[in-house]
Scaffold this motif. Structure first.
Motif, PDB file in Angstrom:
ATOM      1  N   LEU A  26       0.998  -1.727  -0.289  1.00 31.54           N
ATOM      2  CA  LEU A  26      -0.035   0.120  -0.020  1.00 31.54           C
ATOM      3  C   LEU A  26       1.065   1.263   0.448  1.00 31.54           C
ATOM      4  N   GLY A  27       1.870   1.018  -0.113  1.00 31.60           N
ATOM      5  CA  GLY A  27       2.160   2.550   0.766  1.00 31.60           C
ATOM      6  C   GLY A  27       4.176   2.140   0.006  1.00 31.60           C
ATOM      7  N   VAL A  28       4.388   1.236  -1.318  1.00 33.58           N
ATOM      8  CA  VAL A  28       5.361   1.065  -2.135  1.00 33.58           C
ATOM      9  C   VAL A  28       5.316   2.788  -2.818  1.00 33.58           C
ATOM     10  N   ASN A  29       4.671   3.536  -3.140  1.00 38.76           N
ATOM     11  CA  ASN A  29       4.773   4.724  -4.019  1.00 38.76           C
ATOM     12  C   ASN A  29       5.605   5.908  -2.480  1.00 38.76           C
ATOM     13  N   LEU A  30       5.551   5.487  -0.964  1.00 42.38           N
ATOM     14  CA  LEU A  30       5.572   6.434  -0.259  1.00 42.38           C
ATOM     15  C   LEU A  30       7.551   6.780   0.152  1.00 42.38           C
ATOM     16  N   PRO A  31       7.617   7.954   0.788  1.00 41.80           N
ATOM     17  CA  PRO A  31       9.550   8.004   0.952  1.00 41.80           C
ATOM     18  C   PRO A  31       9.328   7.194   1.793  1.00 41.80           C
ATOM     19  N   GLU A  32      10.960   6.073   1.920  1.00 39.63           N
ATOM     20  CA  GLU A  32      11.164   4.984   2.999  1.00 39.63           C
ATOM     21  C   GLU A  32      11.139   5.926   4.333  1.00 39.63           C
ATOM     22  N   ALA A  33      11.724   7.054   4.259  1.00 45.12           N
ATOM     23  CA  ALA A  33      11.483   8.102   5.481  1.00 45.12           C
ATOM     24  C   ALA A  33      10.505   7.763   6.438  1.00 45.12           C
ATOM     25  N   TYR A  34       9.415   7.509   5.899  1.00 38.53           N
ATOM     26  CA  TYR A  34       8.310   7.531   6.642  1.00 38.53           C
ATOM     27  C   TYR A  34       7.391   5.976   6.475  1.00 38.53           C
ATOM     28  N   GLY A  35       8.238   5.102   6.469  1.00 36.15           N
ATOM     29  CA  GLY A  35       7.219   3.868   6.168  1.00 36.15           C
ATOM     30  C   GLY A  35       7.724   3.238   4.625  1.00 36.15           C
ATOM     31  N   GLY A  36       7.153   4.172   4.147  1.00 34.54           N
ATOM     32  CA  GLY A  36       7.127   3.521   2.466  1.00 34.54           C
ATOM     33  C   GLY A  36       8.019   3.091   1.987  1.00 34.54           C
ATOM     34  N   GLY A  37       7.553   2.754   0.912  1.00 34.23           N
ATOM     35  CA  GLY A  37       8.512   1.825   0.254  1.00 34.23           C
ATOM     36  C   GLY A  37       9.671   2.455  -0.758  1.00 34.23           C
ATOM     37  N   GLY A  38       9.626   3.557  -0.982  1.00 31.59           N
ATOM     38  CA  GLY A  38      10.603   4.668  -1.263  1.00 31.59           C
ATOM     39  C   GLY A  38       9.960   4.835  -2.908  1.00 31.59           C
ATOM     40  N   GLY A  39       9.390   3.752  -3.924  1.00 27.66           N
ATOM     41  CA  GLY A  39       9.237   3.741  -5.258  1.00 27.66           C
ATOM     42  C   GLY A  39       8.462   4.953  -5.476  1.00 27.66           C
ATOM     43  N   GLY A  40       7.765   4.618  -6.780  1.00 27.90           N
ATOM     44  CA  GLY A  40       6.855   5.993  -7.163  1.00 27.90           C
ATOM     45  C   GLY A  40       5.108   4.907  -7.407  1.00 27.90           C
ATOM     46  N   ILE A  41       5.156   5.415  -8.889  1.00 27.25           N
ATOM     47  CA  ILE A  41       3.348   5.530  -8.811  1.00 27.25           C
ATOM     48  C   ILE A  41       3.165   4.311  -9.544  1.00 27.25           C
ATOM     49  N   ALA A  42       4.926   4.220 -10.281  1.00 26.56           N
ATOM     50  CA  ALA A  42       5.523   2.700 -11.477  1.00 26.56           C
ATOM     51  C   ALA A  42       4.507   2.040 -10.742  1.00 26.56           C
ATOM     52  N   GLU A  43       5.563   1.609  -9.618  1.00 29.00           N
ATOM     53  CA  GLU A  43       4.975   0.726  -8.542  1.00 29.00           C
ATOM     54  C   GLU A  43       3.656   0.287  -7.574  1.00 29.00           C
ATOM     55  N   LEU A  44       3.435   1.090  -7.347  1.00 32.97           N
ATOM     56  CA  LEU A  44       1.802   1.887  -6.758  1.00 32.97           C
ATOM     57  C   LEU A  44       0.864   0.890  -8.065  1.00 32.97           C
TER      58      LEU A  44
END
Length: 379
Positions: free
Chosen positions: A43-61
């Motif tokens: 669910l958070g694959v597009n969100l920044p790693e610094a905030y618990g996300g995967g550090g990816g983008g809309i491509a991954e989501l």
């Protein structure tokens, strides 16, 4: 699973999400799937790693949503919560807003809805009448207006509302984004009675002088359309992913049926009248994916202008491909295509959504004719 030009990481992600979708299937429980997808980091694959996300983008989501849709278990709130709201806050939010919202959006424990459409301002965002004004004594914002066809407000912790504020220099109204908590005083909702069969409900919202603190504003008060389209372009890309996944699901059901269903000597899939339309549906879905991937690449690379054009084209192509794939799938199954057992009939209505929302195909054609081809406007 489709043939793509994706990286090995994307292929691994696609296969893993496909396996998750297969486990849940079309009789899925939305909350259970949401929870498992969150725990796996999807669910958070597009969100920044610094905030618990995967550090990816809309491509991954978009891969995540497409594969869940192809398995018959799409999560509509992925379009809204991590893609629109999460992206906007990650790009333009204050440090405090990021700390408060992004970890929860990434791990699925918090969700946000998105409110832009109004009863008298559908495709014309310049006619939005929801307005925000400052309280000169406290510095708070006072937000008043109405919104309609807003998804998932009942399960969202807050709604990112598109309002308008007056430019102090020109007096003209400009769009601004505000985080409105679900329990804010003056914030009421009415469920819209939809014939669409979906886990997420649609609502009409009334905002009656809702008092919000100064830090409810996301981003710069003067950024205007830049911040708005930072959310709308991912919305179009994710809607394309939603449509492609749905189309793939319907097509797979039809192909499976056409391989086995025998009326004369050979299965019906051997007849070109059945086989060719299914092949065409597959081609259209693959072409739509290529445009979606282009749009996601441009957006993730920071090319907002290029992404805007590609995202609109991707949404258009995916919507058309989805409707045709669903229609052909139902037609292939004949009477069985309308039974609950095969689960295709409900997609007839759902597929139309990808043509209508979040922007109609006619408005996309307007966009391309004006912005890409340079033709004059009629409005």
């Amino acid at each position: 699973m489709p043939t793509t030009l994706e990286s090995e990481e994307h292929k691994v992600l696609r296969a893993a999400v496909a396996a998750l979708g297969k486990r849940h299937g079309r009789t899925y429980d939305r909350e259970a799937l949401w929870s498992e997808a969150a725990k796996l980091g999807y669910l958070g694959v597009n969100l920044p790693e610094a905030y618990g996300g995967g550090g990816g983008g809309i491509a991954e989501l978009s891969i995540v949503l497409e594969e869940l849709g192809a398995a018959g278990c799409p999560l509509l709130m992925m379009v809204v919560s991590p893609a629109i709201c999460g992206t906007v806050i990650a790009r333009f939010g204050t440090d405090a807003q990021k700390q408060h919202w992004l970890p929860g959006l990434a791990d699925g424990t918090r969700t946000m809805a998105f409110g832009i459409t109004e009863p008298d301002a559908g495709s014309n965002s310049h006619r939005i009448t929801t307005t925000a004004r400052r309280d000169p004594d406290t510095g708070d914002w006072l937000l008043t207006g109405r919104k309609v066809f807003i998804s998932g407000v009942d399960i969202a912790d807050a709604t990112l509302i598109v309002g308008r504020t007056a430019d102090a220099r020109t007096g003209h109204l400009k769009p601004c984004l505000f985080i409105v908590p679900r329990d804010a005083e003056g914030f009421t909702r009415r469920q819209i009675d939809m014939e669409l069969n979906a886990a997420e409900k649609q609502f009409e919202l009334t905002l009656d002088d809702i008092r919000l603190p100064a830090d409810a504003l996301v981003g710069d008060e003067d950024a205007g359309l830049l911040q708005l389209f930072a959310g709308l372009n991912p919305e179009r890309i994710m809607t394309a992913a939603f449509a492609i996944g749905m189309g793939r699901h319907a097509l797979a059901r039809a192909v499976e049926y056409a391989r086995d269903r025998t009326v004369w000597k050979a299965p019906i899939g051997a007849h070109q009248a059945i086989a060719h339309p299914l092949a065409q549906a597959h081609i259209d879905l693959e072409l739509a994916r290529l445009m979606m991937q282009k749009a996601a690449h441009l957006y993730d690379a920071g090319d907002d202008v290029g992404a805007g054009e590609a995202a609109n084209m991707a949404k258009y192509a995916a919507g058309e491909a989805c409707v045709k794939a669903v229609d052909q799938a139902v037609h292939t199954l004949g009477g069985n295509g309308l039974t609950r057992e095969f689960g295709l009939a409900s997609l007839i209505t759902a597929a139309r959504v990808s043509r209508i929302a979040p922007v109609s195909r006619e408005m996309i054609l307007n966009y391309v004719s004006h912005q890409t081809l340079g033709l004059p406007k009629s409005y």
